[in-house]
Scaffold this active site. Structure first.
Site, PDB file in Angstrom:
ATOM      1  N   GLU A 152      64.288  49.850  82.479  1.00 50.01           N
ATOM      2  CA  GLU A 152      64.043  51.280  82.241  1.00 50.01           C
ATOM      3  C   GLU A 152      64.196  52.101  83.528  1.00 50.01           C
ATOM      4  OE1 GLU A 152      61.186  51.547  78.351  1.00 50.01           O
ATOM      5  OE2 GLU A 152      60.154  51.283  80.273  1.00 50.01           O
ATOM      6  N   GLU A 228      63.467  47.534  72.857  1.00 55.70           N
ATOM      7  CA  GLU A 228      62.023  47.594  72.659  1.00 55.70           C
ATOM      8  C   GLU A 228      61.740  48.465  71.444  1.00 55.70           C
ATOM      9  OE1 GLU A 228      59.627  48.710  75.984  1.00 55.70           O
ATOM     10  OE2 GLU A 228      60.609  47.309  77.368  1.00 55.70           O
TER      11      GLU A 228
END
Length: 577
Positions: A152, A228
């Site tokens: 991320e 995710e």
């Protein structure tokens, strides 16, 4: 041997299109003796793959000193034995609601950038870690099908050279399976976090079609994947327990699969942040610059497989959705792990005040003009006692711990004077001189996400009396891992003490298995059973008990010690779930 590749629209296994149905399970949040059961639960839910992070700070607590650094390899072997592929996310940063996002507290240089000092430390760590992954890739007969580049990164930075360097390092180390990045489905995150020539994936909890539309604007081809899928969420101390409706979560999962995408359930099984490894977040909206929000010990995450490894209603809803995409009938559930039935009280026999524990197990006393940080005292998880003298004679003035991180229990001339926090750094009662002030500061977890990841712990702005800085600060740290062996602590007899200190005793168990420990009336601290640190308890809630893995309990007498940092109460006890 097989080849796993990224096609124009699909993942390809030996040229045949396949869909990854993955679930996150962190090996470091599950007792190793229970890995096999949890992996079998993933298979029974309808998954064909497991995903895990790797926490650098867990495995390299000091520079060049490694702790169970081969655990990932053993976990990947267990995944292969369970019939699962594996996705590995080695970091170096992982977030994961884990202490400092997995980055060691001792790092030098500017983390997550092209800073040469930082890159050198990453290269050394990856030199130790990556051979475990390389040897277990699918083209070498192992389960690993993909490896992530950072994590991320688009939520944090925009150093494209750093990401390219990491990708090249992975390739140079022998990673031949596809690489990928994962980011939020927003333009600035995808531009900041993606790497040309590396598969981009997105993370979200709902509105799959919109998220994949955004991804397609950046990457017109390549397999779609939600790396995710947030099917639950985590809890903070002092806040409410977060849950997600199973029907709503199952509907969001169905939408992802109807888009033709692969998916990774985050979390499939959350587990537990044992031994004080839970991280913290910052409130304050997009800037994440507000009050510290420490994460609780349980990482149950309202996942389909709960903290005990049991199926929930969400498990059955997900299994129904996933069954439609399976290659054949789903396997049945494995037998549940043994469960402790009943209640066993802890009988304390020995006790040592906190100051004696610090003297026996703490680091050296450091005297400094200003309070040293936890990092300067080499304390990752644990506490620091700061001492300072208010000179006298002088009249009472406000006493302030400026730049305090977390919280401090304060004593003036040996008498408790209050608890300070980041939001309330001033003692309620003024302090007159001459006086001796002690501040016991505990780290409640380093920030694991956002621009304040990596911030220092302790007292970072000085100790003030009125507007005057107080110098000559004496500090001593106590690392939490020092309490794994308490034989050197000078215990005295337990006579019903309620004060801060280390309590030691036993509990006798018949029919050992998974259990919980309750600490009614205790305030804040840590519990060990047979030397295994179960994690932090705190009366602030919402977590009210600590999970005890069955393999930790022994049939018969079990050693128990509790480090209480404020005030104790009735005897703890071990009970059935």
């Amino acid at each position: 041997m097989s080849e796993f590749a990224v096609g124009d629209d699909d993942f390809l296994l030996d040229g045949r299109p396949v869909r990854l149905l993955s679930g996150a399970l962190h090996y470091f949040r599950v007792h190793e003796a229970q890995w096999g059961h949890r992996l079998a639960m993933l298979r029974a839910m309808g998954l064909n793959c497991v995903e895990t992070y790797v926490p650098w700070n867990l495995h390299e607590p000091r520079p060049g000193v490694y702790a169970d650094a081969e655990a990932l390899g053993r976990f990947l072997d267990a995944a292969r034995a369970a019939g699962l592929w594996a996705i590995v996310r080695p970091g170096p940063y992982i977030c994961a609601e884990w202490e400092n996002g997995g980055l060691p507290h001792w790092l030098e240089g500017r983390a997550r950038t092209s800073d040469a000092v930082y890159l050198g430390q990453v290269e050394r760590w990856f030199g130790r870690l990556l051979p475990q992954i390389v040897a277990r890739q699918i083209d070498r007969g192992g389960p690993v099908v993909m490896v992530q580049v950072e994590n991320e990164y688009g939520s944090y930075g925009s150093d494209a050279g750093y990401l390219r360097w990491l990708a090249e390092l992975l390739r140079a180390a022998g990673v031949t399976v596809p690489l990928f990045t994962s980011d939020g489905p927003e333009d600035h995150m995808l531009t900041g976090g993606s790497v040309p020539g590396v598969l981009a994936t997105v993370n979200f909890g709902s509105q799959a079609r919109g998220a994949f539309d955004t991804l397609r604007r950046h990457r017109p081809s390549g397999p779609l994947m939600c790396m995710e899928f947030w099917c639950g969420w985590f809890d903070h101390w002092g806040a409410g327990h977060v849950v997600r409706d199973p029907g709503d979560a199952a509907g969001a999962l169905r939408e992802i699969l109807e888009c033709g995408a692969s998916v990774n359930l985050y979390m499939a099984h959350g587990g537990t942040s044992f031994a004080g490894w839970a991280g913290a977040n910052r409130g304050g909206g997009d800037l994440h610059d507000g009050v510290l929000e420490p994460d609780v010990t349980s990482y149950d995450y309202d996942a389909p497989i709960d903290e005990f490894g049991h199926p929930t209603e969400k498990f059955w809803r997900f299994r129904e959705v996933l069954a439609a995409y399976a290659d054949g009938p789903l396997p049945g559930l494995p037998p549940l792990p043994p469960q402790f039935a009943g209640r066993a009280e802890v009988e304390f026999t020995r006790w040592a005040p906190a100051a004696d524990v610090l003297a026996a197990l703490g680091g050296p006393v450091v005297t400094s003009p200003v309070p040293p940080t936890f990092e300067e005292l080499d304390v990752d998880r644990g506490l620091v006692r700061y001492e300072v003298t208010v000179p006298g004679p002088r009249q009472p003035y406000p006493f302030v711990a400026r730049g305090l991180r977390d919280l401090a229990v304060v004593y003036v001339d040996g008498e408790r004077a209050g608890v300070l926090t980041e939001a309330d750094e001033r003692l309620k009662e003024p302090v007159a001189g001459h006086a001796r002030v002690e501040l016991w500061v505990e780290s409640l977890g380093r920030v694991n996400y956002g621009p304040r990841t990596g911030e220092a712990k302790g007292i970072t702005g000085g100790l003030l009396h009125e507007r005057q800085f107080l110098h000559g600060v004496r500090a001593r740290g106590l690392r939490l891992d020092a309490l794994e062996d308490v034989t050197g602590v000078p215990f005295g007899r337990f006579d019903g003490q309620r004060a801060p200190g280390l309590y030691r005793g036993t509990c006798t168990v018949r029919g050992a298995g998974d259990a919980v420990v309750e600490l009614p009336g205790w305030t804040r601290g840590f519990v060990w059973i047979n030397g295994f640190n179960l994690g932090r308890y705190w009366s602030a809630g919402p977590q009210r008990s600590l999970y005890v893995p069955g393999p930790v309990l022994r049939e018969g007498v079990n050693d128990v010690w509790v480090l209480e940092l404020e005030e104790a109460s009735a005897a703890p006890y071990v009970r059935s779930r």
